[in-house]
Enzyme design. Structure first.
Site, mmCIF file in Angstrom:
data_model
loop_
_atom_site.group_PDB
_atom_site.id
_atom_site.type_symbol
_atom_site.label_atom_id
_atom_site.label_comp_id
_atom_site.label_asym_id
_atom_site.label_seq_id
_atom_site.Cartn_x
_atom_site.Cartn_y
_atom_site.Cartn_z
ATOM 1 N N CYS A 120 -1.446 10.958 1.723
ATOM 2 C CA CYS A 120 -2.087 9.928 2.552
ATOM 3 C C CYS A 120 -3.521 10.274 2.966
ATOM 4 C CB CYS A 120 -1.233 9.669 3.776
ATOM 5 S SG CYS A 120 0.485 9.366 3.345
ATOM 6 N N HIS A 260 -5.287 4.757 7.473
ATOM 7 C CA HIS A 260 -4.186 4.779 6.509
ATOM 8 C C HIS A 260 -3.071 3.858 7.006
ATOM 9 C CE1 HIS A 260 -0.837 6.008 4.149
ATOM 10 N NE2 HIS A 260 -0.269 6.694 5.124
ATOM 11 N N ASN A 290 3.218 1.106 2.436
ATOM 12 C CA ASN A 290 2.425 2.327 2.605
ATOM 13 C C ASN A 290 2.233 2.931 1.215
ATOM 14 O OD1 ASN A 290 1.788 5.076 2.790
ATOM 15 N ND2 ASN A 290 2.907 5.371 4.694
#
Lengths: 349, 74
Positions: A120, A260, A290
């Protein structure tokens, strides 16, 4: 690590998702009841997910994104001096996927090509490495590719991960730009490395089969969701606040905070802690999920697709597996951002 | 935050129809699970300056009253 890299910018970027989109209800069918699904949706903000077709790897999303950038004629293949591929879902253990991408993208042989194993936080790390490399080059540009097919790592009944992750890839061209500065704050919390982990399959523990079965929990990703939420709330706001101070910037002069897209409640929590107006902190992953290292470029490409303004002084922040945080203050005033594309099998629509 | 307001908010966060009092044991509430913990954490995180041990306190809470004490009883 607080640092600044001068005379560099992101020139252009593009992100690609899968044409295969699965709703959270479908994904969690027969696993949890509809009331809990509805509560999950409220917390995560995810309604559906971009899921790669069986034959598609993260690199395939990135190839498509890079080809779109080359087709835009903003960058020529012979201008590329290095290719960096950020992923945790490479094509092979070896060679580096970046080496195969050099060939697939018809890039010259006299380039550097390597993978960066980060999730991430990976896009911002890749940007740091690429912009730093530019300092030692007399000319040329760097192609930064990042993407993941995290859905492949999810155990079939892991409702925590099934309600979060999607697949995507992105490409960005990093180039020299006189007078432009990118401020970074990079942090690592190795003591929390087991918060998100796949325990088996690599060289620490190669053994995959148990009782003649591969269906072993440790072959898939483990995520301590509560610890991720705790980490994001405890460390990310401070990382961002320290960076803003270091860059001698002010929250009011930063036009967009591109965090993020871990999930909606985490993004909102960080914004609230920093007292940033929610309008400046977009959540644009409701129908994507995600997507790990691709999530920050995807916010921009989604904003572009939705005809929203993207040319701001911006703060980008990636945080997660590692545990790792990487944030940057960067000027996107002349960024060429292309709208999100969809990959159908091996082709884009 | 007043007790009545807190209980109303907690019921909304958990999306539960159960009647709650400060003495209600969390383990008796079907909807008190990791999703509710995250929802409550976010609710607290936006109101409290210090969140160093917040998740630990939430995980250790045994009753609705324990959660009320985290957010700050009035």
């Amino acid at each position: 690590m607080l640092t600044v890299v001068e005379n560099a910018k992101i020139e252009s970027l593009c992100a690609v998702v899968s044409s295969k989109n699965i709703t959270v209800e479908k994904r969690l069918e027969n696993l949890i009841d509809s009331k809990k699904i509805s509560r999950l949706k409220k917390i995560t903000g995810f309604d559906s997910f971009s899921v790669a077709e069986e034959e598609i790897c993260a690199s395939d999303f990135c190839v498509r994104a890079a080809e779109i950038l080359f087709d835009s004629e903003q960058v020529r293949r012979d201008e590329i001096r290095a290719l960096i591929f950020v992923t945790q879902t490479a094509d092979y253990f070896m060679p580096s996927t970046a080496c195969t991408l050099q060939k697939r993208l018809n890039l010259p042989n006299d380039i550097a090509a390597f993978d960066l194993s980060l999730g991430c936080s990976g896009f911002v790390y890749g940007l740091y490495v690429a912009s730093s490399m530019l300092q030692n080059l007399t000319d040329g540009k760097i192609l930064l590719l990042c993407g993941d097919t995290s859905t492949r790592n999810i155990c079939h009944d892991d409702t925590s991960c099934l309600s979060i992750f999607g697949d995507a890839g992105a490409a960005a061209v990093i180039s020299k730009s006189a007078g432009k500065k990118i401020f970074f704050n990079l942090q690592t919390f190795g003591e929390l490395s087991e918060t998100i982990i796949i325990r088996r399959g690599a060289y620490r523990n190669q053994h995959l089969v148990e009782n003649n079965s591969l269906d072993v929990r440790e072959n898939f990703v483990f995520m301590n969701g509560l610890e991720v939420v705790n980490f994001s709330s405890k460390y990310v706001p401070q990382n961002i606040a320290d960076l803003i101070h270091f860059a001698k910037a002010d929250i009011s002069e930063i036009g967009a905070f591109l965090l993020h897209q871990a999930n909606k409640s985490i993004v909102e929590s960080i914004a609230a802690k920093l007292q940033i107006p929610s309008a400046k902190v977009p959540f644009r992953a409701s129908n994507i999920g995600n997507t790990s290292s691709a999530s920050i470029p995807l916010i921009l490409s989604e904003m572009k697709r939705l005809n929203e303004q993207t040319n701001f002084l911006s703060l980008i922040s990636g945080f997660g597996v590692g545990m790792s945080i990487a944030s940057a203050v960067i000027d996107f005033s002349d960024l060429l951002c292309l709208p999100t594309e969809k990959l159908v099998g091996g082709k884009n629509s | 935050m007043k007790k009545e307001e807190f209980i109303k908010t907690l019921k909304e966060l958990m999306d539960t129809d159960e009647e709650l009092t400060l003495n209600t044991e969390l383990k008796e509430i079907l909807e008190w699970d990791s999703v509710s913990m995250v929802a409550f954490f976010s609710f607290c995180g936006q109101r409290l300056e210090e969140s160093e041990l917040l998740m630990q306190k939430i995980e250790n809470a045994a009753t609705v009253g324990d959660l009320y004490n985290i957010i700050g009883a009035e």
